[in-house]
Scaffold this motif. Structure first.
Motif, PDB file in Angstrom:
ATOM      1  N   ALA A   1      11.940 100.726  68.248  1.00  0.00           N
ATOM      2  CA  ALA A   1      10.697  99.974  68.092  1.00  0.00           C
ATOM      3  C   ALA A   1       9.529 100.735  68.722  1.00  0.00           C
TER       4      ALA A   1
ATOM      5  N   GLN B   1       8.513 104.485  78.130  1.00  0.00           N
ATOM      6  CA  GLN B   1       8.180 103.095  78.467  1.00  0.00           C
ATOM      7  C   GLN B   1       8.311 102.824  79.974  1.00  0.00           C
TER       8      GLN B   1
ATOM      9  N   LEU C   1       5.784 100.737  70.517  1.00  0.00           N
ATOM     10  CA  LEU C   1       5.190  99.830  71.497  1.00  0.00           C
ATOM     11  C   LEU C   1       4.405  98.737  70.801  1.00  0.00           C
TER      12      LEU C   1
ATOM     13  N   PHE D   1       6.559  96.204  69.289  1.00  0.00           N
ATOM     14  CA  PHE D   1       7.289  95.558  70.358  1.00  0.00           C
ATOM     15  C   PHE D   1       6.561  94.357  70.931  1.00  0.00           C
ATOM     16  N   ALA D   2       5.237  94.407  70.815  1.00  0.00           N
ATOM     17  CA  ALA D   2       4.451  93.280  71.306  1.00  0.00           C
ATOM     18  C   ALA D   2       4.882  91.992  70.617  1.00  0.00           C
ATOM     19  N   ALA D   3       5.498  92.146  69.475  1.00  0.00           N
ATOM     20  CA  ALA D   3       5.913  90.968  68.720  1.00  0.00           C
ATOM     21  C   ALA D   3       7.307  90.500  69.100  1.00  0.00           C
ATOM     22  N   LEU D   4       7.902  91.170  70.078  1.00  0.00           N
ATOM     23  CA  LEU D   4       9.285  90.850  70.422  1.00  0.00           C
ATOM     24  C   LEU D   4       9.507  89.358  70.657  1.00  0.00           C
ATOM     25  N   LEU D   5       8.583  88.766  71.364  1.00  0.00           N
ATOM     26  CA  LEU D   5       8.774  87.359  71.694  1.00  0.00           C
ATOM     27  C   LEU D   5       8.223  86.433  70.618  1.00  0.00           C
ATOM     28  N   GLY D   6       7.607  87.026  69.616  1.00  0.00           N
ATOM     29  CA  GLY D   6       7.033  86.206  68.550  1.00  0.00           C
ATOM     30  C   GLY D   6       8.044  85.915  67.472  1.00  0.00           C
TER      31      GLY D   6
ATOM     32  N   ILE E   1      14.114  82.187  71.593  1.00  0.00           N
ATOM     33  CA  ILE E   1      13.113  82.644  72.564  1.00  0.00           C
ATOM     34  C   ILE E   1      11.801  81.925  72.310  1.00  0.00           C
ATOM     35  N   GLU E   2      11.190  81.530  73.383  1.00  0.00           N
ATOM     36  CA  GLU E   2       9.865  80.936  73.255  1.00  0.00           C
ATOM     37  C   GLU E   2       8.840  81.942  73.722  1.00  0.00           C
ATOM     38  N   ASN E   3       7.676  81.844  73.155  1.00  0.00           N
ATOM     39  CA  ASN E   3       6.617  82.806  73.407  1.00  0.00           C
ATOM     40  C   ASN E   3       5.594  82.230  74.374  1.00  0.00           C
TER      41      ASN E   3
ATOM     42  N   ASN F   1       6.627  92.348  77.843  1.00  0.00           N
ATOM     43  CA  ASN F   1       7.667  92.398  76.814  1.00  0.00           C
ATOM     44  C   ASN F   1       8.701  93.478  77.098  1.00  0.00           C
ATOM     45  N   LEU F   2       8.231  94.607  77.601  1.00  0.00           N
ATOM     46  CA  LEU F   2       9.165  95.691  77.912  1.00  0.00           C
ATOM     47  C   LEU F   2      10.101  95.297  79.044  1.00  0.00           C
TER      48      LEU F   2
ATOM     49  N   LEU G   1      18.063  85.325  69.849  1.00  0.00           N
ATOM     50  CA  LEU G   1      16.631  85.610  69.847  1.00  0.00           C
ATOM     51  C   LEU G   1      15.832  84.477  69.216  1.00  0.00           C
TER      52      LEU G   1
ATOM     53  N   HIS H   1       5.216  83.563  81.863  1.00  0.00           N
ATOM     54  CA  HIS H   1       6.063  83.392  80.687  1.00  0.00           C
ATOM     55  C   HIS H   1       7.107  82.338  81.009  1.00  0.00           C
TER      56      HIS H   1
ATOM     57  N   ILE I   1       9.826  88.780  64.993  1.00  0.00           N
ATOM     58  CA  ILE I   1      11.010  89.529  65.353  1.00  0.00           C
ATOM     59  C   ILE I   1      12.273  88.939  64.745  1.00  0.00           C
TER      60      ILE I   1
ATOM     61  N   ILE J   1      10.998  92.238  79.885  1.00  0.00           N
ATOM     62  CA  ILE J   1      11.969  91.267  79.367  1.00  0.00           C
ATOM     63  C   ILE J   1      13.057  92.002  78.588  1.00  0.00           C
TER      64      ILE J   1
END
Lengths: 438, 153
Positions: free
Chosen positions: A45, B116, A47, A50-55, B51-53, B72-73, B48, B60, A58, B75
């Protein structure tokens, strides 16, 4: 559940842990979980994406993804713990009671701290459980079933303190890494088992034996089946003490799952990390055991004292052995308000990994004066010893009741946080509670 | 001509059939291997999809980690093996966090974080730095600015 691409792994004979196609595995089946899957996803992924990981995106980008936040974050439901226990970490599980919940002479299971380094094993088959004795310092490897252990050797029952080496870590400054234990990573339960020395005598150990290391069924956090979560050990002299047990009962019942069912080592007086849970094997070593978490900085302190915040090279760190003199006020709970002229009864426990406690005192003036507490002897060596006192206060106001224990050699407790060490072990500073006289 | 074509088709179909059998066989083999790795449900991950955003008051919600660049990284990398609580309850400067990462890489199977790592260290050092001396988090400040000297005999 497998996916067809695994076929190519099979052909290529690469270790399963490095499958780059593992992101396709169905993580609903929890047993296929492998942290390196995530690594491979992350590598691929960018970066930005990746910002969308929690969205929600994903869900489509990584159809069978996961996030290892524990399903259930309640040790009350999971392990039958008291509702007021404090969760320090839920992966792995690390849970402690506040001081006032340790008031019982024998710590009941629901108030006992949990310190896990790995994952609690499941599907324990008691009928097939085997203890293997191996290592360089024995002639012939030997195994025992649980039934053999229980019937072949005399049983012994002791009250034994187990205290995490990092109990009290939260008070060190600069802060030290690890679970930020306050006061409660300690217990004194009634343990029943057979003496380790009886087993060792039955196996027959060589004169070059110096250490006994344990091996256990808990899984490493990375789910790497070839890696032990923790495999610590004790010097041979400690292994030969009467109170060092291979235990199968706690407080008269089978050991609870989270405390090491069906078999664990109990070597009270040392950091509790040497008392391996879910015990499957013991290695009688001709050298200091070199298992997981034996190497510094784990469970080690600087051999010579250092200034706070110092960097200490591994070769200058020494393995912690005996736990220091310590005491805990378990009644009343801190914050009690009492009426003027009322007498306050206090009580608690004192213990040491060295010898025995001969004196406990309390102070209501920050150590300017100390008065004696009544002290019990304790059931056996390494049992904690009860103390109590009746405390009078001269006038209204805010007080702290401090307690200090002293052993038979005159060794006592510091009122301040003791010598800083890189991992924050062995904080045996006096415990104090706040009292208001109104 | 047609017969030769048919033979070719049969060969292809037979080949595909064998491949499918092998894959099905591997499916069971792989399942059996994987199931040796057991842990209790309490130690299990959640999918996944669950997961809540949600970020509330800069936190978070699901992990308790502070919001910020690199969240995010952290996590993704750090909670693969242990809970976020092992991060949130600790405090260290950048060097201290780096040391923990190196220790995990050397002994705990943590992977190379590549480029990262910088973002992760920035996040940790900024959001989980040691509190300032004097903020009441210890009983007595350590001695500082010590001028060491050798005492004359």
């Amino acid at each position: 559940m497998a996916n067809p691409w695994c076929f190519f792994w099979f052909v290529s004979k690469k270790p399963i842990i490095w499958q780059p196609w593992n992101t396709q595995i169905d993580f609903q089946n929890m047993n296929t979980f492998d942290p390196s899957d995530r690594r491979n996803f992350i590598k691929k992924a960018s970066l930005g994406s990746f910002a969308a990981l929690l969205g929600t995106d994903i869900v489509f980008a990584l159809p069978k993804g996961y996030l290892p936040v524990a399903l259930e974050n309640d040790p009350q439901k999971l392990f039958g713990k008291h509702k007021d226990l404090i969760v320090r970490n839920n992966l792995p599980w690390n849970v402690e009671p506040p001081a006032h919940l340790l008031d019982d002479k024998i710590t009941p299971a629901d108030k006992m701290f949990i310190r896990n380094n790995g994952l609690v094993p499941e599907n324990i088959d008691v009928a097939k459980w085997i203890l293997t004795i191996k290592g360089e310092a024995i002639d012939q490897e030997k195994t025992y079933t649980l039934e053999e252990l229980k019937t072949k050797f005399p049983r012994h029952t002791y009250h034994l303190v187990l205290e995490c080496g990092g109990n009290g870590r939260s008070e060190f400054y600069p802060p030290t890494e690890g679970n930020q234990w306050e006061l409660g990573a300690v217990s004194c339960a009634e343990w029943t088992g057979v003496r380790l020395k009886d087993i060792l005598a039955d196996v027959g150990i060589k004169s070059n034996a110096v250490y006994v290391g344990f091996h256990a069924a808990d899984l490493h956090l990375s789910r790497d089946a070839n890696k032990e979560a923790i495999s610590r050990g004790i010097p041979i002299d400690k292994a030969r003490e009467d109170e060092t047990l291979v235990a199968f009962q706690m407080n008269g019942k089978d050991i609870p799952l989270v405390h090491g069912h069906p078999l664990r080592l109990i070597a009270s007086g040392f950091p509790a990390s040497v008392s391996g849970k879910w015990l499957t094997a013991l290695s009688v070593r001709d050298r200091v055991h070199d298992g997981e978490k034996m190497a510094p900085p784990s469970y080690s302190i600087p051999c010579d004292p250092v200034e706070a915040g110092a960097e200490v090279a591994n070769e200058n760190m020494c393995i912690i052995e005996k736990m220091p003199v310590k005491s805990l006020i378990t009644y009343p709970k801190s914050g009690a308000m009492i009426k003027e002229n009322a007498t306050l009864g206090i009580r608690g426990h004192a213990w040491t990994g060295e010898s025995r406690i001969t004196k406990t005192e309390y102070s209501i003036d920050f150590g300017a004066t100390w008065k004696p507490c009544q002290l019990e002897r304790g059931k056996n060596k390494y049992a904690w010893q009860g103390f109590e006192a009746k405390v009078d206060f001269p006038k209204k106001g805010y007080y702290e009741v401090w307690v200090k224990a002293t052993d038979d050699s005159g060794m006592s407790q510091p009122m301040l946080t003791p010598g800083w060490n890189p991992k924050g072990y062995l904080n045996n500073a006096c415990h104090r509670i706040a009292i208001k006289v109104t | 001509m047609r017969e030769r074509l048919n033979t070719r088709y049969y060969t292809i179909i037979l080949g595909l059939g064998i491949l499918i059998l092998v894959l099905v066989g591997y499916f069971f083999y792989d399942t059996a291997v994987q199931e040796q790795v057991d842990f209790i449900a309490a130690d299990a991950p959640i999918p996944l999809e669950d997961i809540e955003n949600r970020i509330e008051n800069g936190v978070h919600v699901q992990t308790g980690l502070l919001d910020g660049e690199g969240l995010n990284l952290v996590i993704a990398h750090c909670t693969a093996c242990h809970s976020a609580q092992l991060v949130t309850q600790n405090r260290a400067d950048r060097d201290g966090w780096k040391k923990m990462i190196v220790w995990m890489q050397e002994t705990q199977n943590l992977w190379d974080l590549g480029t990262q790592e910088e973002t992760i260290l920035d996040y940790l050092a900024k959001n989980y730095a040691p509190e300032e001396v004097g903020s009441g988090n210890f009983r007595r400040a350590p001695l500082k600015d010590i001028e060491w000297y050798e005492l004359e005999k």
